[in-house]
Write a protein that holds these residues in place. Sequence first.
Motif, PDB file in Angstrom:
ATOM      1  N   GLU B 174       0.863  -1.184   0.000  1.00  0.00           N
ATOM      2  CA  GLU B 174       0.000   0.000   0.000  1.00  0.00           C
ATOM      3  C   GLU B 174       0.901   1.236   0.000  1.00  0.00           C
ATOM      4  N   GLY B 175       0.426   2.301  -0.622  1.00  0.00           N
ATOM      5  CA  GLY B 175       1.245   3.514  -0.645  1.00  0.00           C
ATOM      6  C   GLY B 175       2.208   3.565  -1.810  1.00  0.00           C
ATOM      7  N   SER B 176       2.141   2.609  -2.722  1.00  0.00           N
ATOM      8  CA  SER B 176       3.054   2.595  -3.870  1.00  0.00           C
ATOM      9  C   SER B 176       2.757   3.737  -4.835  1.00  0.00           C
ATOM     10  N   LEU B 177       1.473   4.015  -5.028  1.00  0.00           N
ATOM     11  CA  LEU B 177       1.078   5.082  -5.955  1.00  0.00           C
ATOM     12  C   LEU B 177      -0.120   5.803  -5.361  1.00  0.00           C
ATOM     13  N   ALA B 178      -0.025   7.114  -5.289  1.00  0.00           N
ATOM     14  CA  ALA B 178      -1.140   7.897  -4.757  1.00  0.00           C
ATOM     15  C   ALA B 178      -1.316   9.144  -5.612  1.00  0.00           C
ATOM     16  N   LEU B 179      -2.456   9.814  -5.407  1.00  0.00           N
ATOM     17  CA  LEU B 179      -2.807  10.968  -6.234  1.00  0.00           C
ATOM     18  C   LEU B 179      -3.170  12.130  -5.329  1.00  0.00           C
ATOM     19  N   VAL B 180      -2.678  13.309  -5.675  1.00  0.00           N
ATOM     20  CA  VAL B 180      -3.170  14.521  -5.015  1.00  0.00           C
ATOM     21  C   VAL B 180      -3.729  15.454  -6.083  1.00  0.00           C
ATOM     22  N   GLU B 181      -4.636  16.319  -5.666  1.00  0.00           N
ATOM     23  CA  GLU B 181      -5.295  17.231  -6.598  1.00  0.00           C
ATOM     24  C   GLU B 181      -5.287  18.642  -6.052  1.00  0.00           C
ATOM     25  N   GLY B 182      -5.152  19.593  -6.950  1.00  0.00           N
ATOM     26  CA  GLY B 182      -5.191  21.005  -6.563  1.00  0.00           C
ATOM     27  C   GLY B 182      -3.794  21.605  -6.500  1.00  0.00           C
ATOM     28  N   ARG B 183      -3.722  22.873  -6.911  1.00  0.00           N
ATOM     29  CA  ARG B 183      -2.420  23.543  -6.978  1.00  0.00           C
ATOM     30  C   ARG B 183      -1.742  23.617  -5.621  1.00  0.00           C
ATOM     31  N   GLU B 184      -2.519  23.932  -4.586  1.00  0.00           N
ATOM     32  CA  GLU B 184      -1.921  24.053  -3.251  1.00  0.00           C
ATOM     33  C   GLU B 184      -1.318  22.727  -2.806  1.00  0.00           C
ATOM     34  N   ALA B 185      -2.023  21.649  -3.111  1.00  0.00           N
ATOM     35  CA  ALA B 185      -1.511  20.324  -2.734  1.00  0.00           C
ATOM     36  C   ALA B 185      -0.219  20.020  -3.493  1.00  0.00           C
ATOM     37  N   GLY B 186      -0.168  20.455  -4.754  1.00  0.00           N
ATOM     38  CA  GLY B 186       1.055  20.266  -5.536  1.00  0.00           C
ATOM     39  C   GLY B 186       2.228  21.026  -4.939  1.00  0.00           C
TER      40      GLY B 186
END
Lengths: 481, 481
Positions: B174-186
């Motif tokens: 678990e935790g091999s690939l994850a996604l974040v969204e939004g400029r602030e998160a980037g």
Amino acid sequence: MTTTTAELETLAAAAAAAAPIWRGSDAATRASWLRAAADALDAHIDELVVIADEETRLGETRLRGEVGRTTGQLRLFATVVEEGSYLELTVDDADPSATPPRPELRRMLTGVGPVAVFSASNFPFAFSVAGGDTASALAAGNPVIVKAHSGHPRLSERTATIVAEALVAAGAPEGSLALVEGREAGNALVQHPVIQAAGFTGSLGGGRALFDLASGRPDPIPFYGELGSVNPVVITPTAIAARGDALAQGLVGSFTLGVGQFCTKPGVVFIPAGAGFEDLVAGFATGSAGGPLLTDRITAAFPEGIEHLEADPSVSVVAQGLPVEAGAARPVVLSTDAAAVAARPETLLEECFGPVTLLVRYSSDEELLTALRAVPGSLTGTLHSEPGDDVADVLAVLERKVGRVLFAGWPTGVAVTWSQHHGGPWPATTSLHTSVGATAIRRFLRPVTFQDAPESLLPDVLRDASLAALPHRRNGVLQVP
Amino acid sequence: MTTTTAELETLAAAAAAAAPIWRGSDAATRASWLRAAADALDAHIDELVVIADEETRLGETRLRGEVGRTTGQLRLFATVVEEGSYLELTVDDADPSATPPRPELRRMLTGVGPVAVFSASNFPFAFSVAGGDTASALAAGNPVIVKAHSGHPRLSERTATIVAEALVAAGAPEGSLALVEGREAGNALVQHPVIQAAGFTGSLGGGRALFDLASGRPDPIPFYGELGSVNPVVITPTAIAARGDALAQGLVGSFTLGVGQFCTKPGVVFIPAGAGFEDLVAGFATGSAGGPLLTDRITAAFPEGIEHLEADPSVSVVAQGLPVEAGAARPVVLSTDAAAVAARPETLLEECFGPVTLLVRYSSDEELLTALRAVPGSLTGTLHSEPGDDVADVLAVLERKVGRVLFAGWPTGVAVTWSQHHGGPWPATTSLHTSVGATAIRRFLRPVTFQDAPESLLPDVLRDASLAALPHRRNGVLQVP
């Protein structure tokens, strides 16, 4: 002496003019230039060592040895150039039947362009004007402009003159090696449009400032800095039981070597509490000799670093070395405990230049690991253990913290070979590359790929006739001539 | 959807926990994980292409092809991992007779730690969630956290779910690939202490901002960004005389391919004045089709870029493509002259996303070279010449400006092979590395050297038994099993 803006422009223009000649030089020619530089240093060793000793007080024996290391580096890189793997020659033949059809691609590495080298205080030869950064940058096919270290200006000028003249006498172009002096000139150098990469060895503060200038350019350039390292050592109870005396003697020898001015000095040593190791170290340390540090300013700053550590309530003095005259640094062994290190790493784990080391007592594996995780990125990490010790967890932490993991040895002394890695996580270095050893050349190269090029328009090394004599990869298969 | 700070912390902790498992995975296991990700994408291609077309308007044919490229990349990196050269295994045996005595040193590359990948608008598969940056980071042994591109959020989420589930089903943590969204998160992602390197494909402005955040960290990390490229093309008079029609047709096909949204689109084409090439191009361009660009915002911005160029007094319109409906981009060919380009490169050589190219007339080699030197760093440079043309000077400039030099072809289309180099001087990329092809893996690896390690404490790949089956260097000699 400070290099003026106009002088820097002249030097940069000469480097820019020399760059295509270096880049285009064939292996035999470039190797001969590197060896000519080495030969010239050897020929002038007596004169250079006298100047170096006057300016750095490192002593004739150490300095003669360092010249040998410096010429050895130049000659190693001549071999690296001749061997040819550094070019990473790679060919994929065309495949018209693929979807989409594949063109022919031929890839190589080539010199990035003129390189700035910021020389070190503590290696007036091996990491200064003609040191490892310069040798690897020249070997990659790039002219070099060196920022002289203010600690040894006369040596820098003399070395630059000798090497620059030797290069030209060997057939290399004017502008192959130049020197600038003064902090402002250094700042201007790393921001100069002609400069395409920089190598640096020095303090965290100075390195960070230059890194920020390099990264802040309109066209950022890679900045390969080595900034500081506490070089953790871990000793297990069984190792002390088996060879405590030898370990104590080895540690004292290592942290006082060169008056504690090596970047790989063991600065923090994790020892089992209650194993009597402090007494063993004290026994050897009290007989150890100090001396003047590289400059009066550095010597004067040494007691301040000690006082800063001693101000922590957990810290006590284990031993001092033999008394020294005014203007010299006396070896000191301090101790604290792992809980204090874990709680106040910023205070207790700051690099302290000179003959001082900090023993850190741990009472359990958990205490050791917690404190070890607080250690900043370092060049080296050393483990002294015995067969049967369960060191997997310690090794897992060390391997993430440092670039070189040593077993049953001491980190001072850095062999200049193909396998060496002298680098580590920030702040040890600013990049994922080494500044010592054959692969240091990779820092000053950039890839270029030629697609469907007529053979007559390919660089020589990418033609089939050359490939046959050089290590290369063809259609995915590595081939050694 | 925007990822919150708390959510990012959870994802980062999972990536940190997964990192040692990825790093320690053996070649066969890691390769099987990469292939499982590829198989899962293949299995869901119908569903994914529908979503992708809704969000990017790139069309089913192109998108199906792009899924093939994406799975091909994952499988190529599985092969790279199995082949083993990427480890750069290097051993120097001890030499007690050397001065000073040499220890045994064994060097390898290992995963740098969790990687942040910022996905591209124009490659919703091949440079997005499971694209080249992700494939090379995983292959290097690192978990990945992807910042989704706002242009295709649903596709990003679905791809991430499919690949993450496939990895876990294949045995990856678990935790091999994850996604974040939004400029602030980037922005938070690239500054997160767990993240050790970042890959990015996008605009100069966005890339520079993230590069500055990565470089400005207390512990800077490498930021591998691909930011923009005008991809100069040079055509000689003899080439036009020999195959002018084919060149005009090829150019129109290349700059309108994918509605001009490839990073390797030929954006500036140096042509001999008075050779009639503008008319030839016009003949093909008037029949070329435009279409909607990736997003409404990008489509709306397209005419602004054209107007910006047309505002220069030297620029005229050579041809327009077939009329398009509102909300689509119509192909445009503009022209100017080399003197204007040399005088106002900031205006005339700015990258213009979409189906537009600028023909630049030159009247002499000197005019050509002066203008060519003003071209910013690019991914590709193309030369169309005939045998007998003296192109040495042009090639010398091109080779310094770009990462891939093409002959008699067009730069759109980037083969994913061992020899590919997709990178170039700033602003094409922020580093000396490639984002396409086998060597992209090097970006996410760091060296570590073991000195005098007992065999039982060495990583498996550095033990003699493993070395025998892997490419490695021993005592300076490259050896292939």
